[in-house]
Structures are given as C-alpha cells and as structure tokens.
Design a protein around this motif. Structure first.
Motif, short mmCIF file in Angstrom:
data_model
loop_
_atom_site.label_atom_id
_atom_site.label_comp_id
_atom_site.label_asym_id
_atom_site.label_seq_id
_atom_site.Cartn_x
_atom_site.Cartn_y
_atom_site.Cartn_z
N UNK A 52 -15.36 -6.46 2.20
CA UNK A 52 -14.13 -5.77 2.63
C UNK A 52 -13.18 -5.66 1.45
N UNK A 53 -12.92 -4.42 1.02
CA UNK A 53 -11.95 -4.18 -0.05
C UNK A 53 -10.58 -4.10 0.59
N UNK A 54 -9.62 -4.93 0.11
CA UNK A 54 -8.31 -4.96 0.78
C UNK A 54 -7.16 -4.66 -0.17
N UNK A 55 -6.04 -4.28 0.44
CA UNK A 55 -4.78 -4.09 -0.30
C UNK A 55 -3.81 -5.16 0.15
N UNK A 56 -3.07 -5.73 -0.82
CA UNK A 56 -2.04 -6.71 -0.50
C UNK A 56 -0.68 -6.09 -0.70
N UNK A 57 0.25 -6.38 0.19
CA UNK A 57 1.62 -5.86 0.04
C UNK A 57 2.60 -6.90 0.58
N UNK A 58 3.88 -6.71 0.24
CA UNK A 58 4.89 -7.65 0.72
C UNK A 58 5.09 -7.44 2.22
N UNK A 59 5.23 -8.51 2.99
CA UNK A 59 5.41 -8.35 4.44
C UNK A 59 6.73 -7.65 4.77
N UNK A 60 6.73 -6.97 5.92
CA UNK A 60 7.97 -6.37 6.42
C UNK A 60 8.78 -7.48 7.07
N UNK A 61 10.06 -7.57 6.73
CA UNK A 61 10.91 -8.61 7.32
C UNK A 61 11.17 -8.28 8.78
N UNK A 62 10.98 -9.22 9.70
CA UNK A 62 11.24 -8.94 11.13
C UNK A 62 12.73 -8.98 11.45
N UNK A 63 13.44 -7.92 11.07
CA UNK A 63 14.88 -7.84 11.36
C UNK A 63 15.10 -7.72 12.86
N UNK A 64 16.33 -7.94 13.28
CA UNK A 64 16.76 -7.73 14.66
C UNK A 64 18.04 -6.91 14.64
N UNK A 65 18.39 -6.38 15.82
CA UNK A 65 19.67 -5.67 15.96
C UNK A 65 20.46 -6.28 17.11
N UNK A 66 21.78 -6.21 17.01
CA UNK A 66 22.63 -6.67 18.09
C UNK A 66 23.92 -5.84 18.08
N UNK A 67 24.84 -6.13 18.98
CA UNK A 67 26.12 -5.40 19.02
C UNK A 67 27.27 -6.38 18.83
N UNK B 267 -7.24 -3.34 5.18
CA UNK B 267 -8.46 -2.83 4.53
C UNK B 267 -8.22 -1.46 3.90
N UNK B 268 -8.85 -1.21 2.75
CA UNK B 268 -8.71 0.10 2.11
C UNK B 268 -9.44 1.17 2.92
N UNK B 269 -10.52 0.78 3.57
CA UNK B 269 -11.26 1.73 4.41
C UNK B 269 -10.86 1.52 5.87
N UNK B 270 -10.55 2.59 6.55
CA UNK B 270 -10.06 2.52 7.93
C UNK B 270 -11.01 1.79 8.88
N UNK B 271 -12.31 1.93 8.66
CA UNK B 271 -13.27 1.35 9.59
C UNK B 271 -13.55 -0.13 9.38
N UNK B 272 -12.84 -0.76 8.43
CA UNK B 272 -13.16 -2.15 8.08
C UNK B 272 -12.29 -3.19 8.78
N UNK B 273 -11.52 -2.77 9.80
CA UNK B 273 -10.61 -3.72 10.46
C UNK B 273 -11.35 -4.91 11.07
N UNK B 274 -12.49 -4.63 11.73
CA UNK B 274 -13.25 -5.72 12.37
C UNK B 274 -13.84 -6.66 11.32
N UNK B 275 -14.36 -6.08 10.23
CA UNK B 275 -14.92 -6.90 9.15
C UNK B 275 -13.84 -7.77 8.52
N UNK B 276 -12.63 -7.21 8.39
CA UNK B 276 -11.50 -7.96 7.82
C UNK B 276 -11.17 -9.15 8.73
N UNK B 277 -11.10 -8.89 10.04
CA UNK B 277 -10.76 -9.95 11.00
C UNK B 277 -11.76 -11.09 10.97
#
Length: 622
Positions: free
Chosen positions: A393-408, A336-346
């Motif tokens: 609810x005014x919203x912003x769309x963006x590309x998702x963050x890729x769920x990378x992992x790390x290992x050794x 949501x563009x407005x911080x208080x709109x999380x519940x309305x977005x859901x």
C-alpha cells in the motif's frame, strides 16, 4: 548462539528513540542488559536514555565500548564519560591494550592477563606498567563492590585480608545480579578484539534464568523460572510477516512445551491451538522439539494473542504483568494513493499495530481522516514504508485536521417558517427559538421546551429537537460541530391538516440558519495539557517556545536526575510537530506527554484563516 555449552538469547533493539518501544519489550524478558556505546562518541543521549530505563527497571547491566579501534579514540575520556553516567558501580573488566588505531587487544582484569588479536588468533601479551596501574585501580574498586555482597566478605575487607580469586568471582556474580556492579568492556567487533572474552564473561557472570529475578504476576505475586512447573510464558514481541503470518515471540517462565496442543491466553481468556515451536536465529525460524523455562521461542499464527499476553496451561492459570509501553506523541493523517487500497491500508495498519504496540490508529469520523500516532516522525515514516514493502500500500502522510468546534456568545431569537403547497396536502410549521450560550462546552445542545397554550402540539416538539440536533453537527462559520448551545422553543404555529413532524423539523432547521449568525458565533479549538520533563539548562528555551505557541505555563516541579517538569497548556494546532521540536531543542533529552483538557475560543486572526481553509477544503471536496 552457544558459548561454552551455554545458550545465549540476544535481543538486539534499535538505538534510535522513535523505536524505544522495542526497549520496553526486550527489557521485560531480558535477564541482563548490555549497553553498547561507541568508544569515540562516548556517552550519547541514547546511552543516557538506555541507562535511565535500565536503572528504573532494576535490571543488571554490562557496559560495552565498541569500535575502540577508531582513529582519535581516547580511552581516558571514554572511561570518564561512562563513570559520570553510572558512578562508582562502573568497574572496567576488559581494559584496552592500546587505543585508537593502535588498539590491538584487551587486558582481562580477573585473569590479570593481556591478549592481542590478529583476526581469529589470540596471543598472550605482556602486562606493562600502565596496564598494571589500571588493573590495580579497577581491582580495588571491584573488591570494594564485591565485599558489599555478604557480611563475611565485608568483615574480611575491613580487616585488610585479601579476598581469594574464588571469593571475588562468586561475589562478582552476585554483585552483577544485585546491580552493585556494572562491568565495563572495551572491544572491537569489526576486528573481533575482545569479543570472545566478553562472551565468556557474560556466560560466567551475567545472571542465568535460574539466578534471575522472579517475574511478577498481575496480582503482585512473584514467579521464578522453573521447568518442573506447568507451562506459562509471556509474549514480548509480535512480528507481522505477510508470507509466514504472525510470529509471536515469547519467553517461557515455567514448565516446557513441545509445540503441540492447546494453551490458554489468560490475558484475553481465549484458547490458542499450538502446532509448532520455533527458536529464532536472526530472521530464520528453526523448528525445535521442546522449549524450557528461561528460554525464548516463537509460536506461529496465533489467532488472538498479542504482545504482553500470557499463555499457559489451562488448568494452572496465571497472568503476568503487562508491558507498559510509552504513549504516542505525534500523529499524522494517512491515506492510500490509490483509491481502491482503503481495505489493504486498514488491514496493514492493524497488523503493524499488533507488531508495534506504540502505534495507535484511529478513524476520525468528524474529519474523515485515518490518523496514525507514534513516537516520532521517523517512526511514522517507517510505518508508511512498511505499509508499502510488506502490504503493498503506497500512502500519503499529511498533517491532521484540527477538530475545531463552534459555539455562540450572545442571545438571538429566530423564526423558522416552513410552508409548502403543491396540490393536495401541504406542509406547514412555524417555530420561534431563542439561541444562547449554555455555558457547558461538553454538551452540544441543551433543548428547552417553553411552549404554552399548544402553539406547537406536544407530538411535534420532539421533531423540533431532532431538527436542531441534526443542525448542530455543522456550524455556520466553518462547518464544525456546535457545542455549548441552548435552544429554547417558546412559540410557534401549526395547521390542523398540513402540519406534520417533517414540517417542524424543517422549521427548526430554518430557525437555526437564521438565528445562529445573529448569536455571535465563534470558533473553539482544543487545548491540551502538556507535561514536559527536561534538564534544567533547557528550561528557558522550552518556556520561550511555549509562549510562541500560545501556551500557558501552569507551574514547575523538580524531578530526579536534575530534571524539571513544566506543566503547561497549549492549543493542539501548535503541537502536531512538538515531539520533533522538543527533541531538537533539548538534544533529545526532553520528553513530554499531552492530554485533552478543554475547548477555548480561537483568537480572531487565526479564526479567519481556519474559516477560509475550511471553506476551501469543502470547495475542493465538491
């Protein structure tokens, strides 16, 4: 609408592919499908797709060319295009009088008559030589198809006898129902040319619920439309209206309802209270006294029922086959563009998901993003517009963050020493841990206890494991969770007074911070299995594009209709916009599915950028 004393329910669905889920909903309850194409454009990709889905589902169909009055319309070209798509089953029933700007009427094959139109006024017209030839050709094909409907007519046909008008009309009705014929009509809805004849044709020859194919239950039984049986209906569409509430559109399969009492949702085993029953007239809901088998209606404010569910009399339980919707192929992060709109977005997203089952919504705890997935970019744009128009609810769309992992990649030994003295009792714990690859990327941490001689007391060893489990939630490269790590506790030191669980938990954390950078940490990315179905002519472009996306071709297999399926693997990071790209490369003739396969090491050049981006994002959050 009503035509000739008969009620027609018309379910109008969007033609654009991103809303193909609506096609699946409508075709689940439609007794006949009408494909509407533009006479100038002819058969487009959407027409091909519609015909493909209708054929798969074995639903009777009528093909209509609208806008025949447009400049440059070529009837022969339009006919040839439809013929190529549908084959010999296509029989022109309403043929055009004139074409393009001179289109002024239609010839009715069954009546062997032609009509011209002037607004609402219809006038008989002469059947000229050109029309006679087209009538003869179409009638020959019609009689051939009608003859297939019974042995008696087939014998007559082969004996060279002429079929009577009644035999042709009766046979046509059966042939349409059994999908032996796809009637074709040329009309102009703007000028109202041929629309009356088309509606009459639908009433006479499209199957009514009494003649339609039975509906299948979940256990494979078939149920015919019958008003004398106990009530049973299936919801095929849900409309989320912020003012009216939830509207559930359904088709009655058996029985009747006066809109009062209690029904059982057998899909979810929940009871629903019914107060009113409505008939839908466009956007309006008209309350009606009773609804019968075969008709379409709406219930308002059902609490638990969703699209695809069965509602029935609780004493006569039945569950109809659910609607199989296509899976989402593109995801975007929404906030949501407005911080208080999380519940309305859901709550807005939840309501829209009820309305459109091709949407999926997921809260990614790891990336702290809410992801909406749909069938294309336009689909997701429309979702964001609905969030604003319906739920404020005014919203912003963006590309998702890729769920990378790390290992050794190699073994490293580290000491973790926690010592704290601040007057009174202190804290003391020392651990020696080997960090190495476990070879199992599906498990985050494999903890091995090899302590001998009581170097670390038994009661503190679980604290060491807990400390390491907390640490692997965040890797040392870019803060992504660690997988495939084996940590072996082989030695340590303790103090009989100052050592406690917290001391050893902290010591484990210090060992992790020292040992992980020495164990050659690498970044892993999710690899997805991709199955792409495309016409053969696009194979080269698709495979070339996959190579650019760091993809691997695993194999190919032929499909029906001159298509090939390419089985491949590619990193998720390269696939976020693939739905749009594939549509562009194949003129929307290609389709694909994707499913997670495994994690794989990220190439060094890309890894450096991912690490830099992750650090910049964390700095921004702070």
């Amino acid at each position: 609408i009503e035509v000739g004393g008969k009620k027609l329910n018309i379910i109008d669905v969007p033609g654009y592919f991103d809303f193909i889920g609506e096609w699946y909903s409508a075709l689940k309850v439609a007794d006949c499908a009408i494909i509407v194409a533009d006479a100038l454009s002819g058969v487009e990709v959407g027409t091909e797709k519609a015909w493909e889905i209708i054929s798969e589902r074995k639903i009777p169909a009528i093909f209509v060319y609208n806008r025949t009055d447009r400049e440059n319309v070529n009837v022969d070209n339009a006919l040839a295009a439809a013929q190529k798509l549908i084959g010999n089953k296509l029989v022109p029933m309403l043929l055009p009088v004139g074409e393009g700007l001179s289109f002024q009427g239609v010839g009715d094959l069954l009546g062997s008559k032609a009509y011209t139109y002037d607004g609402a006024k219809r006038t008989d017209a002469a059947v000229d030589g050109g029309m006679e030839a087209k009538f003869a050709e179409s009638m020959e094909r019609l009689v051939e198809c009608v003859a297939e409907t019974s042995e008696e007519l087939m014998e007559k046909y082969f004996d060279g006898e002429t079929l009577s008008e009644k035999e042709i009309a009766d046979g046509l009705k059966v042939a349409v129902k059994d999908e032996l014929i796809v009637p074709l009509a040329f009309v102009s809805s703007m000028k109202n040319i041929g629309i009356d004849l088309l509606l009459d044709f639908i009433v006479k020859f499209a199957p009514s619920p009494e003649e339609a194919k039975p509906v299948k239950t979940e256990d494979g039984k078939e149920v015919g439309y019958d008003a004398s049986q106990p009530f049973a209906a299936q919801i095929f569409k849900t409309i989320a209206d912020p003012y009216v509430g939830k509207l559930s559109l359904f088709k009655v399969i058996t029985g009747k309802s006066n809109g009062s009492g209690e029904l059982l949702n057998t899909t979810q085993d929940k009871k629903e209270k019914i107060n009113h029953v409505y008939s839908m007239f466009g956007k309006k809901q008209l309350e009606i006294d009773e609804i019968y088998a075969g008709d379409i209606g709406a219930f308002a404010k059902l609490s638990d029922s969703i699209t695809g569910d069965t509602l029935c009399d609780g004493k006569h339980k039945v569950v109809f086959e659910k609607i199989n919707f296509p899976s989402p192929v593109i995801s975007m992060a929404v906030s949501p563009k407005s911080k208080g709109d999380e519940d309305k977005l859901g709550s807005g997203l939840q309501r829209l998901k009820e309305e459109d089952p091709t949407i999926s919504v997921e809260r990614n705890v790891e990336t702290k993003q809410t992801l909406i997935s749909g069938l294309g970019e336009v689909h997701i744009d429309v979702i964001s517009c609905k969030l604003k128009s319906k739920f404020g609810v005014d919203v912003e769309l963006s590309e998702p963050i890729v769920p990378f992992r790390e290992t050794v990649k190699k073994k490293a030994t580290a000491e973790g020493k926690h010592k704290k003295q601040s007057g009174g009792r202190g804290q003391f714990g020392v651990v020696f841990v080997d960090f190495e690859p476990s070879g199992d990327l599906e498990t985050d941490l494999e903890f091995v206890d090899k302590v001998v001689g009581g170097a670390v007391p038994r009661n503190f060893i679980p604290a060491v494991e807990k400390g390491l489990k907390d640490c692997v939630l965040e890797g040392v490269l870019a803060g992504y969770p660690v997988v495939g790590l084996r940590a072996t506790l082989f030695d340590g030191k303790f103090h009989p007074v100052d050592s406690d669980e917290m001391s050893f938990k902290m010591a484990a954390s210090l060992a992790y911070r020292e040992g992980m950078p020495k164990a050659n940490p690498v970044l892993l990315e999710p690899i997805y299995e991709v199955k792409i179905a495309v016409p053969e002519e696009y194979m080269g472009d698709i495979m070339g594009d996959l190579n650019k996306k760091r993809g691997r071709i695993l194999g190919m297999e032929p499909l029906d209709g001159g298509k090939q399926r390419i089985n491949a693997e590619a990193p998720l990071a390269e696939l976020f916009k693939y739905a749009t790209e594939l549509r562009s490369m194949t003129q929307a003739r290609g389709e694909f599915t994707m499913a997670f396969s495994r994690y794989e090491e990220v190439p060094a050049a890309i890894s450096d950028k991912v690490i830099a981006d992750a650090k910049a994002r964390k700095a921004g959050e702070k």
